[in-house]
Scaffold this motif. Structure first.
Motif, PDB file in Angstrom:
ATOM      1  N   GLU A   7      18.309 -63.923  89.002  1.00 11.48           N
ATOM      2  CA  GLU A   7      16.894 -63.922  88.677  1.00 11.48           C
ATOM      3  C   GLU A   7      16.172 -65.028  89.420  1.00 11.48           C
ATOM      4  OE1 GLU A   7      16.107 -62.767  84.229  1.00 11.48           O
ATOM      5  OE2 GLU A   7      17.855 -64.048  84.422  1.00 11.48           O
ATOM      6  N   GLY A   8      14.976 -64.711  89.831  1.00  6.89           N
ATOM      7  CA  GLY A   8      14.174 -65.726  90.489  1.00  6.89           C
ATOM      8  C   GLY A   8      13.685 -66.742  89.476  1.00  6.89           C
ATOM      9  N   LEU A   9      13.328 -67.878  90.020  1.00  4.73           N
ATOM     10  CA  LEU A   9      12.848 -68.949  89.164  1.00  4.73           C
ATOM     11  C   LEU A   9      11.604 -68.531  88.395  1.00  4.73           C
ATOM     12  CD1 LEU A   9      12.988 -71.814  88.218  1.00  4.73           C
ATOM     13  CD2 LEU A   9      12.135 -72.566  90.414  1.00  4.73           C
ATOM     14  N   SER A  10      10.734 -67.791  89.062  1.00  6.48           N
ATOM     15  CA  SER A  10       9.477 -67.412  88.421  1.00  6.48           C
ATOM     16  C   SER A  10       9.717 -66.567  87.176  1.00  6.48           C
ATOM     17  CB  SER A  10       8.602 -66.645  89.393  1.00  6.48           C
ATOM     18  OG  SER A  10       9.252 -65.469  89.775  1.00  6.48           O
ATOM     19  N   GLU A  36      12.887 -75.529  73.801  1.00 11.72           N
ATOM     20  CA  GLU A  36      13.397 -74.197  74.134  1.00 11.72           C
ATOM     21  C   GLU A  36      12.988 -73.818  75.566  1.00 11.72           C
ATOM     22  OE1 GLU A  36      15.652 -71.416  73.568  1.00 11.72           O
ATOM     23  OE2 GLU A  36      15.722 -73.056  72.104  1.00 11.72           O
ATOM     24  N   SER A  37      11.722 -73.984  75.865  1.00 10.80           N
ATOM     25  CA  SER A  37      11.250 -73.569  77.192  1.00 10.80           C
ATOM     26  C   SER A  37      11.761 -74.513  78.274  1.00 10.80           C
ATOM     27  CB  SER A  37       9.728 -73.481  77.224  1.00 10.80           C
ATOM     28  OG  SER A  37       9.171 -74.759  77.124  1.00 10.80           O
ATOM     29  N   VAL A  38      11.887 -75.769  77.921  1.00  8.79           N
ATOM     30  CA  VAL A  38      12.388 -76.731  78.898  1.00  8.79           C
ATOM     31  C   VAL A  38      13.819 -76.385  79.306  1.00  8.79           C
ATOM     32  CG1 VAL A  38      13.294 -79.097  78.982  1.00  8.79           C
ATOM     33  CG2 VAL A  38      10.886 -78.709  78.464  1.00  8.79           C
ATOM     34  N   LYS A  39      14.594 -75.900  78.362  1.00 13.10           N
ATOM     35  CA  LYS A  39      15.964 -75.482  78.635  1.00 13.10           C
ATOM     36  C   LYS A  39      15.974 -74.320  79.637  1.00 13.10           C
ATOM     37  CE  LYS A  39      19.957 -74.583  75.769  1.00 13.10           C
ATOM     38  NZ  LYS A  39      20.316 -74.136  74.405  1.00 13.10           N
ATOM     39  N   GLU A  40      15.050 -73.404  79.424  1.00 15.01           N
ATOM     40  CA  GLU A  40      14.946 -72.266  80.341  1.00 15.01           C
ATOM     41  C   GLU A  40      14.551 -72.719  81.741  1.00 15.01           C
ATOM     42  OE1 GLU A  40      15.536 -68.940  80.249  1.00 15.01           O
ATOM     43  OE2 GLU A  40      16.583 -69.396  78.384  1.00 15.01           O
ATOM     44  N   ILE A  41      13.625 -73.668  81.786  1.00 20.21           N
ATOM     45  CA  ILE A  41      13.187 -74.179  83.089  1.00 20.21           C
ATOM     46  C   ILE A  41      14.363 -74.826  83.816  1.00 20.21           C
ATOM     47  CG2 ILE A  41      11.726 -75.890  84.264  1.00 20.21           C
ATOM     48  CD1 ILE A  41       9.698 -75.469  81.962  1.00 20.21           C
ATOM     49  N   ARG A  42      15.158 -75.569  83.055  1.00 25.49           N
ATOM     50  CA  ARG A  42      16.289 -76.234  83.684  1.00 25.49           C
ATOM     51  C   ARG A  42      17.280 -75.225  84.255  1.00 25.49           C
ATOM     52  NH1 ARG A  42      19.757 -79.757  79.897  1.00 25.49           N
ATOM     53  NH2 ARG A  42      17.743 -80.701  79.541  1.00 25.49           N
ATOM     54  N   LYS A  43      17.566 -74.208  83.467  1.00 23.65           N
ATOM     55  CA  LYS A  43      18.473 -73.153  83.929  1.00 23.65           C
ATOM     56  C   LYS A  43      17.946 -72.525  85.214  1.00 23.65           C
ATOM     57  CE  LYS A  43      20.507 -70.808  79.998  1.00 23.65           C
ATOM     58  NZ  LYS A  43      20.280 -69.577  79.209  1.00 23.65           N
ATOM     59  N   ALA A  44      16.639 -72.257  85.182  1.00 23.85           N
ATOM     60  CA  ALA A  44      16.032 -71.606  86.339  1.00 23.85           C
ATOM     61  C   ALA A  44      16.129 -72.492  87.571  1.00 23.85           C
ATOM     62  CB  ALA A  44      14.573 -71.282  86.036  1.00 23.85           C
ATOM     63  N   LEU A  45      15.886 -73.775  87.410  1.00 24.18           N
ATOM     64  CA  LEU A  45      15.964 -74.693  88.548  1.00 24.18           C
ATOM     65  C   LEU A  45      17.378 -74.738  89.106  1.00 24.18           C
ATOM     66  CD1 LEU A  45      13.772 -77.664  87.244  1.00 24.18           C
ATOM     67  CD2 LEU A  45      13.205 -76.107  89.100  1.00 24.18           C
ATOM     68  N   ILE A  46      18.365 -74.738  88.204  1.00 26.71           N
ATOM     69  CA  ILE A  46      19.751 -74.785  88.658  1.00 26.71           C
ATOM     70  C   ILE A  46      20.099 -73.507  89.423  1.00 26.71           C
ATOM     71  CG2 ILE A  46      22.154 -74.776  87.886  1.00 26.71           C
ATOM     72  CD1 ILE A  46      21.196 -76.689  85.621  1.00 26.71           C
ATOM     73  N   GLU A  47      19.596 -72.399  88.936  1.00 22.39           N
ATOM     74  CA  GLU A  47      19.855 -71.147  89.658  1.00 22.39           C
ATOM     75  C   GLU A  47      19.163 -71.129  91.007  1.00 22.39           C
ATOM     76  OE1 GLU A  47      19.290 -67.635  87.397  1.00 22.39           O
ATOM     77  OE2 GLU A  47      21.295 -67.856  86.545  1.00 22.39           O
ATOM     78  N   ASP A  97      19.304 -73.591  92.874  1.00 21.69           N
ATOM     79  CA  ASP A  97      20.107 -74.568  93.626  1.00 21.69           C
ATOM     80  C   ASP A  97      19.576 -75.989  93.573  1.00 21.69           C
ATOM     81  OD1 ASP A  97      22.175 -72.874  94.430  1.00 21.69           O
ATOM     82  OD2 ASP A  97      20.986 -72.121  96.116  1.00 21.69           O
ATOM     83  N   VAL A  98      18.718 -76.285  92.621  1.00 25.96           N
ATOM     84  CA  VAL A  98      18.336 -77.681  92.423  1.00 25.96           C
ATOM     85  C   VAL A  98      19.555 -78.375  91.814  1.00 25.96           C
ATOM     86  CG1 VAL A  98      16.802 -79.260  91.185  1.00 25.96           C
ATOM     87  CG2 VAL A  98      15.927 -77.073  92.036  1.00 25.96           C
ATOM     88  N   SER A  99      19.795 -79.604  92.221  1.00 31.12           N
ATOM     89  CA  SER A  99      20.955 -80.322  91.705  1.00 31.12           C
ATOM     90  C   SER A  99      20.882 -80.429  90.181  1.00 31.12           C
ATOM     91  CB  SER A  99      21.022 -81.705  92.352  1.00 31.12           C
ATOM     92  OG  SER A  99      21.278 -82.700  91.384  1.00 31.12           O
ATOM     93  N   TYR A 100      22.038 -80.344  89.555  1.00 26.89           N
ATOM     94  CA  TYR A 100      22.134 -80.352  88.093  1.00 26.89           C
ATOM     95  C   TYR A 100      21.416 -81.559  87.501  1.00 26.89           C
ATOM     96  CZ  TYR A 100      24.434 -80.062  83.513  1.00 26.89           C
ATOM     97  OH  TYR A 100      24.708 -79.963  82.170  1.00 26.89           O
ATOM     98  N   LYS A 101      21.701 -82.721  88.073  1.00 27.41           N
ATOM     99  CA  LYS A 101      21.150 -83.955  87.519  1.00 27.41           C
ATOM    100  C   LYS A 101      19.638 -84.022  87.735  1.00 27.41           C
ATOM    101  CE  LYS A 101      21.622 -88.923  87.660  1.00 27.41           C
ATOM    102  NZ  LYS A 101      20.218 -89.043  88.034  1.00 27.41           N
ATOM    103  N   ILE A 102      19.213 -83.616  88.911  1.00 28.80           N
ATOM    104  CA  ILE A 102      17.785 -83.690  89.212  1.00 28.80           C
ATOM    105  C   ILE A 102      16.995 -82.703  88.355  1.00 28.80           C
ATOM    106  CG2 ILE A 102      16.106 -83.154  91.034  1.00 28.80           C
ATOM    107  CD1 ILE A 102      18.421 -84.622  92.820  1.00 28.80           C
ATOM    108  N   ALA A 103      17.586 -81.543  88.128  1.00 33.62           N
ATOM    109  CA  ALA A 103      16.935 -80.567  87.256  1.00 33.62           C
ATOM    110  C   ALA A 103      16.774 -81.157  85.851  1.00 33.62           C
ATOM    111  CB  ALA A 103      17.760 -79.285  87.201  1.00 33.62           C
ATOM    112  N   LYS A 104      17.784 -81.900  85.432  1.00 32.65           N
ATOM    113  CA  LYS A 104      17.746 -82.518  84.112  1.00 32.65           C
ATOM    114  C   LYS A 104      16.627 -83.567  84.037  1.00 32.65           C
ATOM    115  CE  LYS A 104      21.624 -83.168  81.000  1.00 32.65           C
ATOM    116  NZ  LYS A 104      23.040 -83.466  80.866  1.00 32.65           N
TER     117      LYS A 104
END
Lengths: 317, 444
Positions: free
Chosen positions: B3-6, B29-40, B42-49
């Motif tokens: 899925e795309g980030l959008s 809740e939404s912040v968690k979704e945003i983080r997942k999307a960023l990781i998908e 390819d944003v680095s795990y830590k930076i997404a956090k």
């Protein structure tokens, strides 16, 4: 095959381990940190596991899949220690990686009734297609097979020269029509030459192309079709080369290349760097295509048959 | 499944939309979704956090809590934060020096050689500089030749030492030669190297010491995954590079690596590679990149793509025809061909803001125009020239010829009539307005 093959196996393993050393260190370091001082798999451990997998490019989807499976097993088996988690994790990941149909560890064997055995190598730009072909040719030649290369990357500047140097280095013939020639025509010529000379293996190089460029993807289908005029079931192997440092886009790459050609094998390159290549687990699982080769260095001998157990073991041992 | 980030963000915002205001729980809740999307993406795990915790802090600010439309506000917060992270201003390269020396570094296959030539082409044709390219990759087979071929294509001199295996010496000699020849810019291409390869990393460090470059550019593949953190950091620690080049951005990657690198090394992204041709190089636009990652549509790129395929001569002819009410099926066909040249219809539509979500699950056939083309091709030349001829029996014949039915033919003729009416309206003074609008968007 006697002493020599035992020796070369050992050498191979060393190369792989050296290549994956960095991978091993980081994933394992994270995992041991995750389980340090704990005797049970709790939520925190699973969270840390998630981080370890995600930072290896395994991807959210596949990571969640692995964690779900582990959670299910934890729920069933009640108590779980660190050792068990380790074993379980390995099992689950090995399970996701598609078994190589030609048999794990087969030393560059080709099916008997397919001669010449035609391999077409595809992938996006810069993943290491030409280098992989050079290494493949070396390995096939080493087991006594005759090989011919087809320089069908007629687009990128000096791509033909690059493959020619590899052909000279390995000592195999190459068929080329120079730059800007029709790649399908080069492939056709290569096959004709292979048939005439009774060659065992044909390896066709293709230009790197981004998977979202429809015209370029159609060109690949055309190359296949033209080869089928000479050998109806060619290419027998369409090898999609993936760069270990590529992230989740590799899944989209696989999807589009599979749609355009019948990709039936994967090669994972540049595993000697810090990149983990974890995305290949998701690719193999989702598209049911085995990883056949891995690249662990720039030298001719730095190509190995992928062994999923060894690969996963090297990650976690 | 990918899925795309959008889509992800849209979903997480939907969680918010159901509520009158943002509470701590639904923000989380939404912040968690945003983080997942960023990781998908390819944003680095830590930076997404880190990124999402900043977003969360902002969202919980009082002004947001009382907002009428918290979902929209959340979009704005995410977008602004992202744009800031990408770097506010566009940063150029330093070409002051006698000569100015630019060193190119990166992993294998990231696109260094292609970029070196594109940069030379850009500096030569757009900035009028005297550029010399240096073939410093002595390892990869035919790398020197590749640069020579590209140099010839763009008409730039390429310095090579075919027999030397010493890139430090080659670079040194090249700079000396450039001085003698009055070149004012030297671009040194180097071999791809892994950050863990000590020998090779020492080599590039030695090249840097030997030629003291004004500008060091780190070239990175925009499809890079989590490893971007390690690699960018290792190269930066050693070389303290000045800027980043993001290549292969004409692919469909979300380009999360751009975010990662930007925040890990705090160096500006200066150029992006957007194709295999020598002029497929663009300056980096932070806001556009943020839009792209967020799936907010890349209308600017769409306009540029359209312009690429736009033949001015043809367009002028067409305009005349429309003005005289002579727009016919041949022109219609030409228009279709032009749209097809621009690429995949679904990709194009994805560039329109809001569309990427709408068409996500719609399977748009690449041959969407096939039926239309078949109908037009079943017309006689006279009918194509003069659509008024199309009476009932002709329509029936066309339907048979195209393997279609009369309803489809009627629909196409009706669409055609509407299109020509609309085009007439647009050319009546509206065309200029459209052009202005496009230009305004490009300047953004």
């Amino acid at each position: 095959m006697g002493l020599f093959s035992v020796f070369s196996k050992k050498k191979q393993k060393e190369d792989l381990e050296k290549g994956i050393d960095k991978t091993k260190q980081s994933v394992f370091a994270k995992l041991s940190k995750a389980v340090a001082g704990k005797s049970k798999v709790d939520d925190e451990v699973l969270d840390n596991l998630e981080e370890a997998l995600v930072t290896s490019d395994v991807g959210v989807h596949t990571t969640l899949k692995i964690i779900d499976r582990i959670e299910a097993r934890v729920a069933k088996d009640k108590y779980l220690g660190i050792q068990e988690l380790n074993t379980m994790l390995k099992e689950e990941i090995v399970d996701l990686l598609e078994e190589n149909n030609s048999g794990d560890g087969a030393d560059f064997d080709i099916p008997e009734n397919k001669k010449p055995y035609v391999i077409m190598v595809v992938g996006v730009n810069g993943v290491g297609k030409t280098t992989t072909i050079g290494k493949l040719a070396y390995n096939f030649k080493n087991v006594g097979k005759s090989v011919v290369l087809g320089a069908a990357d007629t687009f990128r500047a000096a791509a033909v020269d690059q493959l020619t140097i590899w052909a000279e280095r390995v000592g195999v013939p190459i068929v080329s029509q120079g730059m800007n020639a029709d790649p399908a025509s080069v492939a056709y010529d290569t096959l004709r030459s292979a048939i005439a000379k009774n060659t065992d293996v044909v390896i066709i190089d293709t230009a790197g192309r981004l998977h979202n460029k429809i015209n370029l993807m159609n060109e690949l289908s055309k190359i296949s079709r033209v080869m089928q005029k000479l050998i109806p079931d060619a290419p027998h192997e369409i090898l999609l080369v993936l760069d270990a440092s590529t992230g989740q886009n590799a899944i989209e790459q696989a999807k589009q290349f599979i749609a355009a050609t019948e990709v039936n094998a994967l090669a994972l390159t540049k595993l000697d760097g810090t990149a983990k290549g974890g995305v290949v687990i998701g690719v193999s699982d989702q598209f049911k295509i085995p990883v056949k080769y891995i690249g662990v260095g720039e030298k001719m001998e730095h190509l190995q048959i992928f062994d999923r157990k060894e690969f996963v073991n090297s990650l976690f041992d | 499944m990918f899925e795309g980030l959008s889509d992800r963000l849209d979903r997480s915002f939907k969680i918010l939309k159901g509520h009158g205001s943002i509470t701590e729980i639904n923000v989380a809740e939404s912040v968690k979704e945003i983080r997942k999307a960023l990781i998908e993406a390819d944003v680095s795990y830590k930076i997404a956090k880190d990124f999402t915790s900043r977003v969360k802090a902002k969202a919980l600010g009082s002004d947001v809590l009382n907002a009428i439309k918290p979902g929209e506000l959340m979009v704005k917060i995410v977008h602004d934060e992202l744009a800031e992270l990408m770097g506010g201003e566009q940063v150029g390269i330093n070409t002051k020096g006698d000569p100015a020396v630019i060193l190119i570094a990166g992993l294998q296959g990231s696109g260094k050689t292609t970029f070196s030539a594109k940069l030379a082409n850009y500096l030569k044709s757009k900035k009028g500089q005297q550029v010399m390219l240096v073939a410093g990759d002595v390892y990869r087979p035919a790398a020197i030749n590749q640069l020579k071929v590209l140099g010839e294509q763009i008409g730039a001199e390429v310095y090579t030492e075919e027999d030397s295996k010493n890139p430090v010496q080659i670079a040194k000699n090249a700079v000396k030669r450039a001085k003698e020849y009055g070149k004012n810019i030297v671009i040194v291409d180097t071999a791809g190297r892994l950050a863990v390869d000590e020998e090779m990393m020492t080599e590039i460090s030695n090249i840097k010491k030997a030629i003291n470059p004004q500008e060091i550019l780190f070239v990175v593949d925009s499809m890079t995954g989590q490893d971007a953190v390690n690699t960018a950091k290792a190269f930066n620690d050693l070389l303290n590079f000045d800027g980043v080049v993001l290549t292969k951005l004409d692919g469909d990657t979300r380009g999360g690596a751009a975010l990662t690198i930007r925040s890990v090394v705090e160096k500006p992204i200066k150029f992006v590679g957007i194709g295999e041709k020598m002029d497929a190089l663009d300056l980096f636009h932070p806001s556009r990149m943020a839009d792209r990652i967020l799936g907010m549509g890349d209308i600017v790129s769409l306009v540029e793509k359209a312009q690429e395929q736009f033949d001015e001569e043809e367009a002028r002819k067409l305009q005349k025809k429309i003005a005289k009410n002579q727009f016919n099926f041949n022109d219609f066909m030409k228009q279709i061909q032009q749209i097809k040249k621009m690429g995949n219809v679904k990709d194009l539509m994805g560039m329109i803001p809001g569309m990427s979500k709408a068409i996500k699950d719609v399977d748009i056939d690449d041959d969407a125009f096939k039926g239309i083309e078949a109908i037009i091709q079943s017309m006689t030349p006279e009918e194509r020239e003069n659509p008024k001829l199309l009476n009932g029996s002709r329509r029936k014949r066309i339907a048979n010829g195209a393997g279609s039915n009369i309803q489809e033919v009627n629909r196409l003729i009706k669409q055609f009539a509407e299109t020509s009416k609309m085009m007439k309206m647009m050319t009546g003074g509206g065309g200029r307005k459209m052009a202005n609008m496009m230009n305004a968007m490009k300047r953004r």
